[in-house]
Design an enzyme around this catalytic site. Structure first.
Site, mmCIF file in Angstrom:
data_model
loop_
_atom_site.group_PDB
_atom_site.id
_atom_site.type_symbol
_atom_site.label_atom_id
_atom_site.label_comp_id
_atom_site.label_asym_id
_atom_site.label_seq_id
_atom_site.Cartn_x
_atom_site.Cartn_y
_atom_site.Cartn_z
ATOM 1 N N LYS A 175 0.844 -1.197 0.000
ATOM 2 C CA LYS A 175 0.000 0.000 0.000
ATOM 3 C C LYS A 175 0.880 1.247 0.000
ATOM 4 C CE LYS A 175 -1.885 -1.500 3.756
ATOM 5 N NZ LYS A 175 -2.710 -1.771 4.951
ATOM 6 N N THR A 206 -8.881 9.684 7.997
ATOM 7 C CA THR A 206 -8.512 8.420 7.347
ATOM 8 C C THR A 206 -8.314 7.291 8.366
ATOM 9 O OG1 THR A 206 -6.210 9.128 7.474
ATOM 10 C CG2 THR A 206 -7.350 9.520 5.380
ATOM 11 N N GLY A 208 -8.664 4.018 9.957
ATOM 12 C CA GLY A 208 -9.278 2.745 9.573
ATOM 13 C C GLY A 208 -9.093 2.331 8.124
ATOM 14 N N THR A 209 -8.292 3.068 7.364
ATOM 15 C CA THR A 209 -8.138 2.734 5.936
ATOM 16 C C THR A 209 -7.639 1.303 5.716
ATOM 17 O OG1 THR A 209 -5.969 3.785 6.025
ATOM 18 C CG2 THR A 209 -7.742 5.066 5.051
ATOM 19 N N GLY A 210 -6.574 0.935 6.438
ATOM 20 C CA GLY A 210 -5.950 -0.372 6.218
ATOM 21 C C GLY A 210 -6.882 -1.522 6.575
ATOM 22 N N CYS A 211 -7.573 -1.408 7.710
ATOM 23 C CA CYS A 211 -8.507 -2.464 8.148
ATOM 24 C C CYS A 211 -9.640 -2.605 7.143
ATOM 25 C CB CYS A 211 -9.114 -2.110 9.510
ATOM 26 S SG CYS A 211 -7.902 -1.778 10.795
HETATM 27 N N1 LIG Z 1 -5.615 10.254 1.164
HETATM 28 C C1 LIG Z 1 -5.888 9.141 0.475
HETATM 29 N N2 LIG Z 1 -6.674 9.196 -0.632
HETATM 30 C C2 LIG Z 1 -6.968 8.082 -1.333
HETATM 31 N N3 LIG Z 1 -6.513 6.852 -0.994
HETATM 32 C C3 LIG Z 1 -5.732 6.721 0.096
HETATM 33 C C4 LIG Z 1 -5.375 7.840 0.899
HETATM 34 N N4 LIG Z 1 -4.611 7.407 1.962
HETATM 35 C C5 LIG Z 1 -4.506 6.070 1.810
HETATM 36 N N5 LIG Z 1 -5.146 5.645 0.693
HETATM 37 C C6 LIG Z 1 -5.326 4.254 0.236
HETATM 38 O O1 LIG Z 1 -5.975 3.579 1.294
HETATM 39 C C7 LIG Z 1 -5.559 2.219 1.355
HETATM 40 C C8 LIG Z 1 -4.992 1.926 2.753
HETATM 41 O O2 LIG Z 1 -3.657 2.393 2.758
HETATM 42 P P1 LIG Z 1 -2.843 2.958 3.986
HETATM 43 O O3 LIG Z 1 -1.427 3.029 3.505
HETATM 44 O O4 LIG Z 1 -3.492 4.210 4.475
HETATM 45 O O5 LIG Z 1 -3.084 1.806 5.028
HETATM 46 P P2 LIG Z 1 -2.620 1.710 6.530
HETATM 47 O O6 LIG Z 1 -1.523 2.673 6.795
HETATM 48 O O7 LIG Z 1 -2.378 0.275 6.788
HETATM 49 O O8 LIG Z 1 -3.918 2.161 7.303
HETATM 50 P P3 LIG Z 1 -4.098 2.188 8.914
HETATM 51 O O9 LIG Z 1 -3.575 3.517 9.353
HETATM 52 O O10 LIG Z 1 -5.575 2.035 9.074
HETATM 53 O O11 LIG Z 1 -3.301 1.064 9.478
HETATM 54 C C9 LIG Z 1 -4.565 2.055 0.216
HETATM 55 O O12 LIG Z 1 -5.253 1.583 -0.912
HETATM 56 C C10 LIG Z 1 -4.043 3.469 -0.002
HETATM 57 O O13 LIG Z 1 -3.510 3.668 -1.291
HETATM 58 C C1 LIG Z 2 -7.603 -2.237 17.086
HETATM 59 C C2 LIG Z 2 -6.928 -1.609 15.919
HETATM 60 N N1 LIG Z 2 -6.544 -2.404 14.893
HETATM 61 C C3 LIG Z 2 -5.940 -1.869 13.808
HETATM 62 C C4 LIG Z 2 -5.686 -0.506 13.742
HETATM 63 C C5 LIG Z 2 -5.029 0.037 12.475
HETATM 64 O O1 LIG Z 2 -4.313 1.129 12.588
HETATM 65 C C6 LIG Z 2 -6.092 0.296 14.851
HETATM 66 N N2 LIG Z 2 -5.884 1.640 14.872
HETATM 67 N N3 LIG Z 2 -6.706 -0.290 15.914
#
Ligand SMILES: Nc1ncnc2c1ncn2[C@@H]1O[C@H](COP(=O)(O)OP(=O)(O)OP(=O)(O)O)[C@@H](O)[C@H]1O
Ligand SMILES: Cc1ncc(CO)c(N)n1
Length: 266
Positions: A175, A206, A208-211
Site C-alpha cells: 500500500k 482516514t 481505519g483505511t488499512g482495516c
Molecule cells: N488520502 C488518500 N486518498 C486516497 N486513498 C488513500 C489515501 N490514503 C490512503 N489511501 C489508500 O488507502 C488504502 C490503505 O492504505 P494505507 O497506507 O493508508 O493503510 P494503513 O496505513 O495500513 O492504514 P491504517 O492507518 O488504518 O493502518 C490504500 O489503498 C491506499 O492507497
Molecule cells: C484495534 C486496531 N486495529 C488496527 C488498527 C489500524 O491502525 C487500529 N488503529 N486499531
C-alpha cells in the site's frame, strides 16, 4: 432465502469505531457478507490516539475461533491486530486448519504511531503468519520493519513486494498510501503485476483505511472473486470511504464505511 458468505475477522477492538474489529464488521455488512469476529485485544482508542491496550489470553482466542469455524464455517478470514508473539503463533496455527483464503494485514502501529504489536512478535509474523496468507497487505512502515526495504517512491514498490513475497504469502499488496501524489498500491504474486491507482483525497479523516481495505478484500474473496478482482473492488470501496471520511473528536476521524448507503439529500 440466500445465505450470505461468511467472513471472519481476527483482530483487536477500536473503541472509537473507525478501525479494528468495528471497521471490519461494518465493511463486511456494506459488502453483503456475514461478518464474524475473534477478538484478540481491547484498545481504548479515539481520534487522538490509543490510550490503552489489553491482550486476550491465547485460550480465549482459540475458543472463539473454534466456535465460529467448527459450527458456522468461513469462506474467508482476515487478520489484523494480533498484539503479541504468542497470539501471532496461536492464530497462525489455527489458520493452518482452515480451507479458505486468508488476508493478513500485518498491523504494527496505529495511525498515531501507537504500538499495536510487540517488537518481539516480528519474527513470528515473518515466519509463521505471512506464509499462511493468500494476500498480505503491509503499508510502507510495515514493509520496512518486516523486510528492511524503505520505499521512497513508486519505483521502489516492486522491490518491496518481492521482499514481502520471499516470506511466503501467495500475493503481496504493497500500500503506497503514505507516498506523495496518487494513492498507488502494487499487487503481485511474483508473476502478475497489478497497479492500483486512485486520486489522493485531501481528507485527514482516514482512521481505519488499512482495516477497511483488508476486510473488503476478504469479503470479495468469500464471494468467489479472484485475488486481482477482489483487490480492485476493495480499492474502489476504500477510496470512496476515504473521500467520505468525517470529523469526529479532536483528531483524525474515521472513514465512512457506509458511504454507498448514504442518502445525500438528508
Ligand atoms: N488520502 C488518500 N486518498 C486516497 N486513498 C488513500 C489515501 N490514503 C490512503 N489511501 C489508500 O488507502 C488504502 C490503505 O492504505 P494505507 O497506507 O493508508 O493503510 P494503513 O496505513 O495500513 O492504514 P491504517 O492507518 O488504518 O493502518 C490504500 O489503498 C491506499 O492507497
Ligand atoms: C484495534 C486496531 N486495529 C488496527 C488498527 C489500524 O491502525 C487500529 N488503529 N486499531
Amino acid at each position: 432465502m440466500g445465505i450470505p458468505p461468511r467472513v471472519l475477522t481476527v483482530a483487536g477492538s477500536d473503541s472509537g469505531g473507525g478501525a479494528g474489529i468495528q471497521a471490519d464488521l461494518k465493511t463486511m455488512l456494506a459488502l453483503g457478507v456475514h461478518g464474524m469476529s475473534v477478538l484478540t485485544a481491547v484498545t481504548a482508542q479515539n481520534s487522538l490516539g490509543v490510550q490503552g491496550a489489553w491482550e486476550l489470553p491465547a485460550e480465549a482466542v482459540r475458543a472463539q475461533f473454534r466456535s465460529v469455524v467448527d459450527d458456522i464455517g468461513v469462506q474467508a478470514v482476515k487478520t489484523g491486530m494480533l498484539a503479541s508473539a504468542e497470539l501471532v503463533e496461536t492464530v497462525a496455527g489455527l489458520l493452518a486448519g482452515v480451507d479458505a483464503p486468508v488476508v493478513v494485514d500485518p498491523v504494527g502501529v496505529s495511525k498515531h504511531g501507537d504500538a499495536l504489536l510487540a517488537a518481539s512478535a516480528l519474527d513470528a509474523v515473518r515466519t509463521k503468519l505471512l506464509p499462511a496468507a493468500t494476500v498480505a497487505t503491509p503499508n510502507l512502515d510495515e514493509v520496512a520493519w518486516l523486510t528492511g526495504v524503505r520505499v521512497r517512491t513508486e519505483s521502489d514498490l516492486r522491490r518491496a513486494a518481492d521482499a514481502v513475497l520471499s516470506h511466503g504469502p501467495r500475493w503481496a499488496l504493497i500500500k503506497g498510501g503514505h507516498l506523495a501524489g496518487d494513492a498507488v498500491d502494487l499487487l503481485t504474486d511474483g508473476t502478475e503485476e497489478h497497479w492500483l491507482r486512485a486520486v489522493r483525497h485531501d481528507n485527514r479523516h482516514t482512521h481505519g483505511t488499512g482495516c477497511t481495505l483488508a476486510s473488503a478484500i476478504a469479503a470479495r474473496l468469500a464471494q468467489g472473486r479472484s485475488v486481482p478482482e477482489a483487490v480492485a473492488d476493495a480499492k474502489d470501496y476504500v477510496t470512496g470511504a476515504i473521500a467520505a471520511g468525517f470529523p469526529l473528536g479532536g483528531g483524525i476521524g474515521p472513514v465512512d464505511h457506509g458511504w454507498r448507503f448514504r442518502d445525500h439529500r438528508n
